[in-house]
Design an enzyme around this catalytic site. Structure first.
Site, PDB file in Angstrom:
ATOM      1  N   LYS A 162     -12.543  -0.192  12.868  1.00 57.34           N
ATOM      2  CA  LYS A 162     -11.201   0.057  13.400  1.00 57.34           C
ATOM      3  C   LYS A 162     -11.231   0.171  14.930  1.00 57.34           C
ATOM      4  O   LYS A 162     -10.275  -0.204  15.609  1.00 57.34           O
ATOM      5  CB  LYS A 162     -10.588   1.323  12.785  1.00 57.34           C
ATOM      6  CG  LYS A 162     -10.280   1.222  11.306  1.00 57.34           C
ATOM      7  CD  LYS A 162      -9.400   0.048  10.918  1.00 57.34           C
ATOM      8  CE  LYS A 162      -7.967   0.189  11.353  1.00 57.34           C
ATOM      9  NZ  LYS A 162      -7.125  -0.939  10.827  1.00 57.34           N
ATOM     10  N   ALA A 213      -2.306  -0.541  12.998  1.00 52.52           N
ATOM     11  CA  ALA A 213      -2.627   0.788  12.466  1.00 52.52           C
ATOM     12  C   ALA A 213      -4.106   1.072  12.676  1.00 52.52           C
ATOM     13  O   ALA A 213      -4.956   0.242  12.385  1.00 52.52           O
ATOM     14  CB  ALA A 213      -2.304   0.844  10.980  1.00 52.52           C
ATOM     15  N   ASP A 246       0.268  -8.709   0.916  1.00 49.22           N
ATOM     16  CA  ASP A 246      -0.711  -7.769   0.361  1.00 49.22           C
ATOM     17  C   ASP A 246      -1.527  -8.501  -0.703  1.00 49.22           C
ATOM     18  O   ASP A 246      -0.971  -9.265  -1.495  1.00 49.22           O
ATOM     19  CB  ASP A 246       0.035  -6.592  -0.282  1.00 49.22           C
ATOM     20  CG  ASP A 246      -0.834  -5.353  -0.403  1.00 49.22           C
ATOM     21  OD1 ASP A 246      -0.461  -4.314   0.159  1.00 49.22           O
ATOM     22  OD2 ASP A 246      -1.889  -5.425  -1.064  1.00 49.22           O
ATOM     23  N   GLY A 281      -3.482  -2.040  -2.659  1.00 49.18           N
ATOM     24  CA  GLY A 281      -2.024  -1.947  -2.772  1.00 49.18           C
ATOM     25  C   GLY A 281      -1.605  -2.163  -4.221  1.00 49.18           C
ATOM     26  O   GLY A 281      -2.390  -2.631  -5.040  1.00 49.18           O
ATOM     27  N   TYR A 328     -16.485   2.146   8.896  1.00 54.57           N
ATOM     28  CA  TYR A 328     -15.022   2.107   8.901  1.00 54.57           C
ATOM     29  C   TYR A 328     -14.498   2.399  10.303  1.00 54.57           C
ATOM     30  O   TYR A 328     -13.702   1.634  10.861  1.00 54.57           O
ATOM     31  CB  TYR A 328     -14.484   3.118   7.885  1.00 54.57           C
ATOM     32  CG  TYR A 328     -12.985   3.212   7.866  1.00 54.57           C
ATOM     33  CD1 TYR A 328     -12.207   2.108   7.551  1.00 54.57           C
ATOM     34  CD2 TYR A 328     -12.342   4.411   8.178  1.00 54.57           C
ATOM     35  CE1 TYR A 328     -10.822   2.191   7.543  1.00 54.57           C
ATOM     36  CE2 TYR A 328     -10.962   4.506   8.170  1.00 54.57           C
ATOM     37  CZ  TYR A 328     -10.210   3.399   7.850  1.00 54.57           C
ATOM     38  OH  TYR A 328      -8.846   3.493   7.848  1.00 54.57           O
ATOM     39  N   LEU A 338      -0.929  -3.076   8.702  1.00 53.53           N
ATOM     40  CA  LEU A 338      -1.482  -1.910   8.008  1.00 53.53           C
ATOM     41  C   LEU A 338      -2.647  -2.292   7.100  1.00 53.53           C
ATOM     42  O   LEU A 338      -3.403  -1.421   6.662  1.00 53.53           O
ATOM     43  CB  LEU A 338      -0.404  -1.264   7.121  1.00 53.53           C
ATOM     44  CG  LEU A 338       0.857  -0.718   7.795  1.00 53.53           C
ATOM     45  CD1 LEU A 338       1.886  -0.354   6.736  1.00 53.53           C
ATOM     46  CD2 LEU A 338       0.527   0.501   8.633  1.00 53.53           C
ATOM     47  N   GLY A 360       0.835  -1.207   0.000  1.00 51.93           N
ATOM     48  CA  GLY A 360       0.000   0.000   0.000  1.00 51.93           C
ATOM     49  C   GLY A 360       0.863   1.248   0.000  1.00 51.93           C
ATOM     50  O   GLY A 360       2.095   1.166   0.004  1.00 51.93           O
ATOM     51  N   THR A 386     -12.991  -7.130   6.011  1.00 52.73           N
ATOM     52  CA  THR A 386     -11.521  -7.063   5.930  1.00 52.73           C
ATOM     53  C   THR A 386     -10.951  -6.530   7.236  1.00 52.73           C
ATOM     54  O   THR A 386      -9.984  -7.068   7.781  1.00 52.73           O
ATOM     55  CB  THR A 386     -11.076  -6.118   4.787  1.00 52.73           C
ATOM     56  OG1 THR A 386     -11.745  -6.515   3.607  1.00 52.73           O
ATOM     57  CG2 THR A 386      -9.588  -6.145   4.576  1.00 52.73           C
TER      58      THR A 386
END
Ligand code: UDP
Length: 338
Positions: free
Chosen positions: A153, A117, A31, A36, A149, A76, A10, A95
């Site tokens: 996270k 991250a 990845d 990416g 999102y 990440l 990415g 994901t």
């Protein structure tokens, strides 16, 4: 040290691989190339200290092998970019939640230090300035996709901190605030590469809303220094850190600056949010990090100013990235302001 970088191809992953290799570390990047790109790492293909594994992090068997072989993980890999999140909410949630779960479970099996991250989106629509790591999150309704999102996270963070508390896994969480730099693409909504690309081709520069919303942009190379500092410092374990710049600029101000630096004849236009994203989209008005914690631990602060970053992005699009498309939605409803 042997680093495993998920999302290593990415935009941020590519810069991290490069910096780690320059310091003599070994790097395995994993990845699935969904967002990416090979171009971000292909310059290391002849480097014996680098390997790229093209695979999704939800493949638990492959992750087991990769984690067992590394000393430290920087996780990440995530579904990122506001446009992608609004368009593919199921992919985003799956994901971000399942991927992190597999990374942490495997890290526990082999007791590997893991950096996770996260994002400034965690603070949601809180209007507190600046955001401190221990501040409340203010999430929107579950009927508004944008918040999927941030919520996914947040779950990643809860899980990481729970692995630390319950199983003593060495974890560090870092929250990135509007990271920018060469090799970032504008396909999934990121504003600076979009403006630069639009300005260089003398297309309309599309400022969403009234352009009075502001952001603090931090150069990826400064961000990488912060991540590497956190990876190496044992006192970072079990803690959450903001990483970002405190230099604020309005999005309309940003469009004008990019237009000046590119000597462009582009019109700057205001596009209503409902036209740009989805009906009912909620944007953040301001977003400023409190970076006291990372400054106290590492004496870290950003060194590359916004003009320098914009110049480097212009250079990138004039050279290596000149064929890079940006999402080409045609706006019918807009107002010319510059
Ligand atoms: N934005 C804009 N024009 C664009 C893309 C983004 O005006 O072509 C705005 C967006 O609405 C937000 C800001 O720029 O207010 C930063 O957007 P980005 O997607 O880069 O990051 P965000 O801060 O939303 O995560």
């Amino acid at each position: 040290m042997r680093y495993l970088i998920t999302g290593g191809a990415g935009f941020i992953g590519g810069h991290l691989c490069q910096a780690l290799l320059e310091q003599g570390h070994s790097v395995t990047a994993v990845d699935d190339l969904s967002t990416g790109r090979l171009e971000n790492v292909q310059m290391h293909s002849q480097n014996p200290n680098f390997q790229l594994v093209i695979e999704t992090i939800t493949n638990a068997t492959v992750m087991d092998r990769l984690v067992s072989e590394c000393d430290i993980i920087v996780h990440l890999a995530a579904a990122v970019g506001v446009e992608l999140i609004v368009r593919s909410p199921v992919h985003t949630i799956e994901t971000n939640v399942m991927g992190t779960e597999i990374v942490l479970r495997t890290a526990r099996r082999y007791r590997k230090k893991t950096l996770i991250a996260s994002t400034s989106e965690i603070y949601g629509k809180s209007d507190k300035i600046p955001f401190n790591e221990d501040d409340d999150s203010v999430m929107g309704a579950t009927t508004r996709h944008r918040w999927a999102y941030a919520t996914s996270k947040a779950l990643d963070e809860f899980l990481a901190l729970a692995y630390h508390r319950e199983f003593d896994l060495p974890v560090v969480v870092f929250r990135l605030f509007n990271t920018v730099g060469p090799r970032q693409r504008g396909r999934y909504g990121m504003v600076i590469p979009r403006f630069v690309k639009q300005a260089l081709s003398n297309q309309q520069m599309t400022v969403y809303g009234d352009g009075g919303q502001s952001r603090c942009f931090c150069d990826a190379r400064d961000v990488i220094r912060a991540i590497m500092g956190l990876a190496e410092n044992p006192q970072a374990i079990g803690k959450v850190f903001n990483i970002g710049s405190q230099a604020e600029i309005s999005i309309l101000g940003l469009a004008k600056r990019v237009k000046e630096l590119t000597n462009s004849t582009s019109e700057i236009v205001l596009v209503p949010y409902d036209e740009a994203y989805d009906v009912g989209f909620e944007d953040m008005r301001r977003r400023v990090p409190d970076t006291t914690r990372i400054h106290e631990l590492l004496a870290w602060q950003p060194q590359i100013g916004l003009d320098q970053t914009i110049q480097d992005i212009i250079h990138f699009f004039q050279n290596d990235g000149k064929d890079e498309p940006i999402s080409g939605k045609v706006h019918k409803n807009y107002q010319i302001v510059g």
